[in-house]
Design an enzyme around this catalytic site. Structure first.
Site, PDB file in Angstrom:
ATOM      1  N   CYS A  36       0.873  -1.175   0.000  1.00  0.00           N
ATOM      2  CA  CYS A  36       0.000   0.000   0.000  1.00  0.00           C
ATOM      3  C   CYS A  36       0.908   1.223   0.000  1.00  0.00           C
ATOM      4  CB  CYS A  36      -0.904  -0.006   1.231  1.00  0.00           C
ATOM      5  SG  CYS A  36      -1.997   1.407   1.237  1.00  0.00           S
ATOM      6  N   CYS A  95      -3.305   7.122  -4.729  1.00  0.00           N
ATOM      7  CA  CYS A  95      -3.045   5.685  -4.638  1.00  0.00           C
ATOM      8  C   CYS A  95      -1.602   5.379  -5.071  1.00  0.00           C
ATOM      9  CB  CYS A  95      -4.041   4.876  -5.478  1.00  0.00           C
ATOM     10  SG  CYS A  95      -3.939   3.109  -5.131  1.00  0.00           S
TER      11      CYS A  95
HETATM   12  O1  PYC Z   1      -1.863   3.886  -1.842  1.00  0.00           O
HETATM   13  O2  PYC Z   1      -1.360   1.927  -2.672  1.00  0.00           O
HETATM   14  C1  PYC Z   1      -2.134   2.703  -2.123  1.00  0.00           C
HETATM   15  C2  PYC Z   1      -3.482   2.211  -1.737  1.00  0.00           C
HETATM   16  C3  PYC Z   1      -4.016   0.975  -1.984  1.00  0.00           C
HETATM   17  C4  PYC Z   1      -5.301   0.977  -1.438  1.00  0.00           C
HETATM   18  C5  PYC Z   1      -5.515   2.211  -0.862  1.00  0.00           C
HETATM   19  N1  PYC Z   1      -4.386   2.946  -1.057  1.00  0.00           N
END
Ligand code: PYC
Length: 317
Positions: free
Chosen positions: A92, A243
């Site tokens: 993550c 993300c």
């Molecule tokens: O930042 O990789 C990330 C992530 C995955 C799910 C929520 N954030």
């Protein structure tokens, strides 16, 4: 006298608006195996702890959890297992930036520099710049399949790429959707339908892995950024941050398309306007994404799990 409640110490943070809750003490004892083995024990024997920490009434669908464990590799500052309301994550990105700032707040990182962190999918590095800024160097990322066409119920034909950035993503550029906060409900339904169509048609990542993150891209709001995204996470929560693993998957696709050079900066804007600065480093032909962002610690708490509480282990999904 009632039994004493179980106590779990946590530190909460957010990275670009996306929350992370790190279990710093009182978590399950998962033994000393590999992190993949320990994640399996967590899922098999202690899933109620995941639920108690993440789900309502203590948590929420959007929260990502991180359990700090002893690393198997002594060069690492810690091992970490990520999880959310639906299951367990390989890696993550926003969570790693949150873990880095949590280690700073705990005094385990005391000065700017580069540190290694072990995850079930490999070792990632965290570069602490001072203040609240961190750059993570992710595991090698790659595009698995290009221009995959699917027919989505209620939508029609959608074309996207399947890519790995520490989790599996389906990346869609041509979707006709407005990437606006006011449109989040519709975007959630749209991406949920895409995920269902991928599962229905057996379209997966490597070795049949489920594609559980769907990512839509569009033009940025601010001219200094290159792109804006909306990311549906496992379950039905969307990522408030751009993300980290999703931006890694995007960087891998851009590099594969010849649209990003090594070291070139790609500023990825999230649906709420927070930004990660991405770039890639090439190591023996492998694409190593680098993601820079900021995280802020928001709480230190002791969660109490009282076995007499009918919702002690969270409200099940
Ligand atoms: O930042 O990789 C990330 C992530 C995955 C799910 C929520 N954030």
């Amino acid at each position: 006298m009632p039994d004493q409640p179980r106590k779990i110490h946590v530190i909460d943070s957010h990275t670009g608006g996306e929350p992370t809750r790190v279990i710093t003490a009182g978590g399950p004892d998962l033994g000393r195996g590999s992190l993949i083995e320990r994640r399996a024990i967590f899922a098999e024997k202690f899933d109620d702890i995941r639920s108690a920490v993440i789900n309502e009434p203590r948590g929420s669908d959007v929260l990502v959890g991180a359990l700090l464990v002893e690393p198997t590799d002594p060069s690492c500052i810690a091992g970490v297992l990520f999880f959310n309301n639906a299951s367990y994550l390989g890696m993550c990105g926003h969570g790693t930036i949150g873990v880095a700032m949590t280690l700073v707040s705990m005094g385990r990182i005391q000065k700017p520099g580069t540190y290694r962190l072990e995850t079930p999918v490999g070792i990632v590095s965290i570069e602490y710049h001072g203040g609240n800024e961190v750059t993570i160097e992710n595991i090698p990322s790659y595009r698995h399949a290009k221009d995959v066409s699917i027919i989505v119920d209620g939508i029609g034909t959608i074309v996207g790429d399947v890519a790995w950035g520490g989790n599996w993503f389906f990346l869609v550029a041509d979707h006709g959707q407005e990437l606006e906060r006011s449109n989040i409900e519709k975007l959630t339904d749209f991406t949920r339908r895409i995920r269902q169509a991928l599962a229905r048609d057996g379209i997966s990542g490597k070795d049949g892995a489920e594609i559980d993150h769907i990512e839509l891209f569009g033009p940025p709001k601010l001219p200094e950024n290159q792109s804006r995204n909306f990311v549906l996470c496992p379950g039905l929560a969307y990522d408030r941050s751009p993300c980290g693993t999703g931006t890694s998957a995007k960087l891998a696709c851009l590099f594969a398309n010849g649209k990003l050079r090594e070291g070139e900066i790609w500023r990825q804007e999230s649906i709420i306007g927070s930004v990660f600065e991405g770039s890639v480093r090439i190591d023996e032909g492998r694409i190593i994404p680098r993601i820079k962002g900021s995280a802020y610690v928001t709480a230190e708490a002791i969660l109490l799990i009282d076995r007499d509480d009918p919702f002690a282990l969270g409200i099940p999904r």
